[in-house]
Write a protein that holds these residues in place. Structure first.
Motif, short mmCIF file in Angstrom:
data_model
loop_
_atom_site.label_atom_id
_atom_site.label_comp_id
_atom_site.label_asym_id
_atom_site.label_seq_id
_atom_site.Cartn_x
_atom_site.Cartn_y
_atom_site.Cartn_z
N PRO A 38 3.20 -6.69 -6.90
CA PRO A 38 1.86 -6.98 -6.38
C PRO A 38 0.78 -6.06 -6.93
CG PRO A 38 3.22 -5.99 -4.68
CD PRO A 38 4.11 -6.23 -5.86
N PHE A 39 1.14 -4.83 -7.26
CA PHE A 39 0.16 -3.96 -7.90
C PHE A 39 0.86 -2.94 -8.79
CE2 PHE A 39 1.11 -1.68 -3.99
CZ PHE A 39 1.25 -0.37 -4.41
N VAL A 40 0.26 -2.72 -9.92
CA VAL A 40 0.71 -1.73 -10.89
C VAL A 40 -0.53 -0.99 -11.36
CG1 VAL A 40 1.75 -1.41 -13.18
CG2 VAL A 40 2.67 -3.14 -11.62
N TYR A 41 -0.44 0.33 -11.42
CA TYR A 41 -1.58 1.13 -11.86
C TYR A 41 -1.82 0.92 -13.35
CZ TYR A 41 -1.64 3.48 -7.40
OH TYR A 41 -1.74 3.75 -6.06
N ARG A 42 -3.09 0.72 -13.71
CA ARG A 42 -3.48 0.50 -15.10
C ARG A 42 -4.14 1.74 -15.70
NH1 ARG A 42 -5.82 -4.95 -13.14
NH2 ARG A 42 -4.01 -6.29 -13.31
N HIS A 43 -5.05 2.34 -14.94
CA HIS A 43 -5.69 3.56 -15.43
C HIS A 43 -6.37 4.30 -14.28
CE1 HIS A 43 -9.22 0.84 -15.71
NE2 HIS A 43 -9.87 1.92 -15.32
N ASP A 44 -6.63 5.59 -14.52
CA ASP A 44 -7.42 6.43 -13.63
C ASP A 44 -8.59 6.95 -14.45
OD1 ASP A 44 -5.46 6.75 -11.29
OD2 ASP A 44 -4.25 7.39 -12.99
N GLU A 45 -9.78 6.89 -13.89
CA GLU A 45 -10.98 7.31 -14.62
C GLU A 45 -11.73 8.37 -13.82
OE1 GLU A 45 -14.88 5.27 -16.72
OE2 GLU A 45 -13.59 4.06 -15.43
N ARG A 58 -19.04 16.67 -18.49
CA ARG A 58 -19.21 17.16 -19.86
C ARG A 58 -18.73 16.13 -20.87
NH1 ARG A 58 -16.70 23.25 -19.21
NH2 ARG A 58 -18.25 24.00 -17.72
N SER A 59 -17.76 15.34 -20.48
CA SER A 59 -17.23 14.26 -21.32
C SER A 59 -16.51 13.27 -20.40
CB SER A 59 -16.28 14.80 -22.39
OG SER A 59 -15.18 15.45 -21.79
N SER A 60 -16.10 12.16 -20.96
CA SER A 60 -15.40 11.13 -20.19
C SER A 60 -13.90 11.36 -20.24
CB SER A 60 -15.70 9.75 -20.76
OG SER A 60 -17.08 9.48 -20.68
N ALA A 61 -13.20 10.85 -19.23
CA ALA A 61 -11.74 10.97 -19.23
C ALA A 61 -11.14 9.76 -18.53
CB ALA A 61 -11.31 12.23 -18.50
N ARG A 62 -10.11 9.24 -19.13
CA ARG A 62 -9.36 8.12 -18.54
C ARG A 62 -7.90 8.32 -18.87
NH1 ARG A 62 -10.93 1.85 -19.28
NH2 ARG A 62 -12.50 2.47 -17.78
N LEU A 63 -7.07 8.27 -17.84
CA LEU A 63 -5.63 8.33 -18.02
C LEU A 63 -5.11 6.90 -17.96
CD1 LEU A 63 -3.03 10.05 -18.18
CD2 LEU A 63 -2.99 10.00 -15.69
N VAL A 64 -4.61 6.41 -19.08
CA VAL A 64 -4.17 5.02 -19.19
C VAL A 64 -2.66 4.94 -19.04
CG1 VAL A 64 -4.08 3.01 -20.72
CG2 VAL A 64 -6.11 4.47 -20.70
N LYS A 65 -2.21 4.01 -18.22
CA LYS A 65 -0.79 3.76 -18.04
C LYS A 65 -0.41 2.57 -18.91
CE LYS A 65 -1.53 6.09 -14.10
NZ LYS A 65 -2.67 6.37 -13.32
N LEU A 66 0.60 2.72 -19.72
CA LEU A 66 1.05 1.63 -20.57
C LEU A 66 2.07 0.80 -19.79
CD1 LEU A 66 1.50 3.61 -23.90
CD2 LEU A 66 -0.48 2.30 -23.11
N VAL A 67 1.77 -0.45 -19.58
CA VAL A 67 2.62 -1.34 -18.78
C VAL A 67 3.33 -2.31 -19.71
CG1 VAL A 67 2.66 -3.06 -16.93
CG2 VAL A 67 1.02 -1.15 -16.83
N ALA A 68 4.63 -2.24 -19.71
CA ALA A 68 5.42 -3.15 -20.54
C ALA A 68 5.35 -4.56 -19.96
CB ALA A 68 6.87 -2.69 -20.61
#
Length: 148
Positions: A18-25, A120-130
């Protein structure tokens, strides 16, 4: 209390879950919505009587305002965001945790009480979903280097 950072995450259905994390920003705390979220989070800490140490709080922004999902008192988020927050805001959740425990409160007092209104800059942690089953048998070194 000090709020170190404000993160927005994206999640949705994937692979039958039902839900899978895609990214955190990482988000600047620049607007009224962000101010309400931080105020609500600090109020949640007061409500549960949390006084010392790290925690992370998950909220959901609804049409009626913030809603509490969970308070994870006693630990930072399960993912280490330090490599992202340090360059983007100048300190990390670990800096705040250590400063809160030091005998000399100089470092604690030097930390701002709220997340910064600009980054100071942007950041995004991306989760790779198979999207298909299988095993990763080999990682192409050139492809891996390109992802860094």
């Amino acid at each position: 209390h000090k709020a170190v950072a404000l993160w927005r995450y994206s999640k949705g259905p994937a692979n039958g879950a039902p839900f899978v994390y895609r990214h955190d920003e990482l988000m600047p705390a620049a607007g009224e919505t962000e101010a309400r979220l931080v105020e609500y989070a600090l109020g949640a800490l007061e409500a549960v009587g949390w006084r010392w140490g790290p925690c992370h709080i998950e909220l959901k922004q609804t049409s009626r305002g913030p809603a509490l999902v969970e308070v994870n008192a006693g630990r930072c988020n399960g993912v280490s965001f330090a490599s992202l927050t340090g360059p983007c805001i100048g300190y990390t959740q670990y800096d705040a945790a250590f400063a809160s425990l030091a005998d000399d409160d100089t470092a604690w007092r030097a930390l701002p009480p709220l997340p910064p209104p600009s980054l100071r800059s942007s950041a995004r942690l991306v989760k790779l979903v198979a999207t298909r089953a299988g095993r990763l048998r080999r990682l192409d070194p050139e492809g891996a280097a390109a992802m860094r």
